[in-house]
Scaffold this active site. Structure first.
Site, short mmCIF file in Angstrom:
data_model
loop_
_atom_site.label_atom_id
_atom_site.label_comp_id
_atom_site.label_asym_id
_atom_site.label_seq_id
_atom_site.Cartn_x
_atom_site.Cartn_y
_atom_site.Cartn_z
N GLU A 127 3.39 1.84 6.91
CA GLU A 127 2.04 1.59 6.35
C GLU A 127 1.39 0.42 7.08
O GLU A 127 0.22 0.49 7.48
CB GLU A 127 2.14 1.27 4.85
CG GLU A 127 0.79 0.89 4.26
CD GLU A 127 0.89 0.15 2.94
OE1 GLU A 127 1.77 0.46 2.14
OE2 GLU A 127 0.07 -0.77 2.72
N CYS A 192 -1.10 -1.95 -4.85
CA CYS A 192 -1.19 -0.68 -5.58
C CYS A 192 -0.79 -0.91 -7.03
O CYS A 192 0.32 -1.38 -7.30
CB CYS A 192 -0.26 0.34 -4.92
SG CYS A 192 -0.03 1.81 -5.90
N SER A 220 12.87 2.69 1.19
CA SER A 220 11.61 2.67 0.45
C SER A 220 11.24 1.23 0.08
O SER A 220 11.97 0.56 -0.67
CB SER A 220 11.74 3.54 -0.81
OG SER A 220 10.79 3.15 -1.76
N SER A 264 8.70 6.97 -4.86
CA SER A 264 8.99 8.23 -4.13
C SER A 264 10.24 8.92 -4.66
O SER A 264 10.80 9.78 -3.99
CB SER A 264 9.09 7.95 -2.63
OG SER A 264 9.85 6.81 -2.38
FE1 F3S Z 1 0.61 3.38 -4.34
FE2 F3S Z 1 1.87 5.62 -4.12
FE3 F3S Z 1 -0.29 5.23 -2.75
S1 F3S Z 1 2.80 3.63 -4.20
S2 F3S Z 1 -0.25 3.07 -2.33
S3 F3S Z 1 -0.18 5.35 -4.98
S4 F3S Z 1 1.51 6.30 -2.05
#
Ligand code: F3S
Length: 280
Positions: A127, A192, A220, A264
């Site tokens: 990311e 998030c 993860s 995940s």
């Molecule tokens: Fe949050 Fe899941 Fe997106 S952890 S940043 S909603 S991929």
């Protein structure tokens, strides 16, 4: 054994969307014709499940056949990668999470408005590697000790953070930055909420259990952060991928066990783990 589950755990909407987009793409384009650039999410059982449905995977864009579709996973990709995919005439299926996309847009906008961009995050995480591609010379820091050496002597800083970090981690670094003589610091909260809620639920559960199991891929980031926060509460913590990784020594002397899971981790992994634990 008594087992308590965290109120918030497992799949987030970004991961659910990415899986749905991947499945739909394979359905439409045919098994073997869609290639994910890197694992769709950091969870082996989900990746294997999608492979069985016909989703291929490659870490190298150049090896993807021209007739294929390339799936951009929830972590996103740099503009260069997307450009190269277009140059190669690959059909792009974009499963970038909307919150990651927002962080990418913020980085691009901050740069255009004249801020020197700083990202708080792990520079090796996909990311972060993707997000920092949206502006030149983005500085990535993840520990207080890195600040003195890494921060540029610019007057205007624009700060973003890896979506899966904790508010505490972000606040610690920001507090250290504001001690320095920057004239202007603009902070964008790109955390998030799905992750923050899982963290809060896990930390609350720590008060009620003798041991906590944090289920999720070992790579993860959000699962690692959950485990770190539980350990910081001095709770006996084990980060495992699945029930097969369990060892009875982990529950010696335990009356109540807690279970949580990263964003995940599928519910089927969580339920199997709880079922097995309850029989002990
Ligand atoms: Fe949050 Fe899941 Fe997106 S952890 S940043 S909603 S991929």
């Amino acid at each position: 054994m008594k087992v308590k589950l965290a109120d918030k755990r497992g799949f987030c909407f970004g991961v659910e969307d990415a899986i749905e987009i991947a499945e739909k793409a394979v359905e439409e384009r045919g098994a073997g014709n869609v290639v994910s650039l890197g694992p769709v999410i950091h969870n082996k059982s989900v990746v294997e499940h999608l492979e069985r449905k016909g989703l291929n995977q490659s870490d190298d864009l150049e090896t993807i056949p021209e007739t294929s579709s390339v799936l951009i996973r929830s972590h996103g990709a740099t503009p260069e990668v997307l450009e190269r995919a277009r140059e190669r005439n690959l059909h792009i299926v974009d499963a970038t999470c909307v919150l990651v996309k927002r962080a990418q847009d913020v980085v691009r906008d901050l740069h255009q408005e004249g801020y020197h961009v700083v990202m708080i995050g792990d520079r090796d995480h996909p990311e972060v590697r993707g997000v920092i591609g949206y502006a030149p010379n983005v500085v990535v820091i993840d520990r207080k000790e890195e600040i003195a050496k890494a921060l540029p002597h610019k007057e205007r800083l624009g700060i973003v953070v890896q979506t899966t970090h904790s508010p505490e981690h972000m606040a610690e670094i920001v507090a250290e930055i504001v001690r320095r003589p920057f004239k202007e610091i603009r902070i964008h909260n790109t955390l998030c909420l799905e992750v923050t809620q899982r963290q809060q639920a896990a930390v609350a559960l720590c008060d009620e259990v003798d041991v906590i199991f944090v289920l999720g891929g070992l790579h993860s980031a959000n699962t690692q952060e959950l485990a770190r926060l539980c350990r910081a509460k001095d709770t006996r913590t084990y980060h495992l991928e699945k029930w097969e990784d369990f060892d009875p020594f982990m529950v010696e002397g335990v009356r109540v066990a807690g279970v949580t899971a990263g964003a995940s981790t599928p519910e089927w992994t969580i339920q199997e783990f709880v079922r097995e634990l309850e029989t002990l």
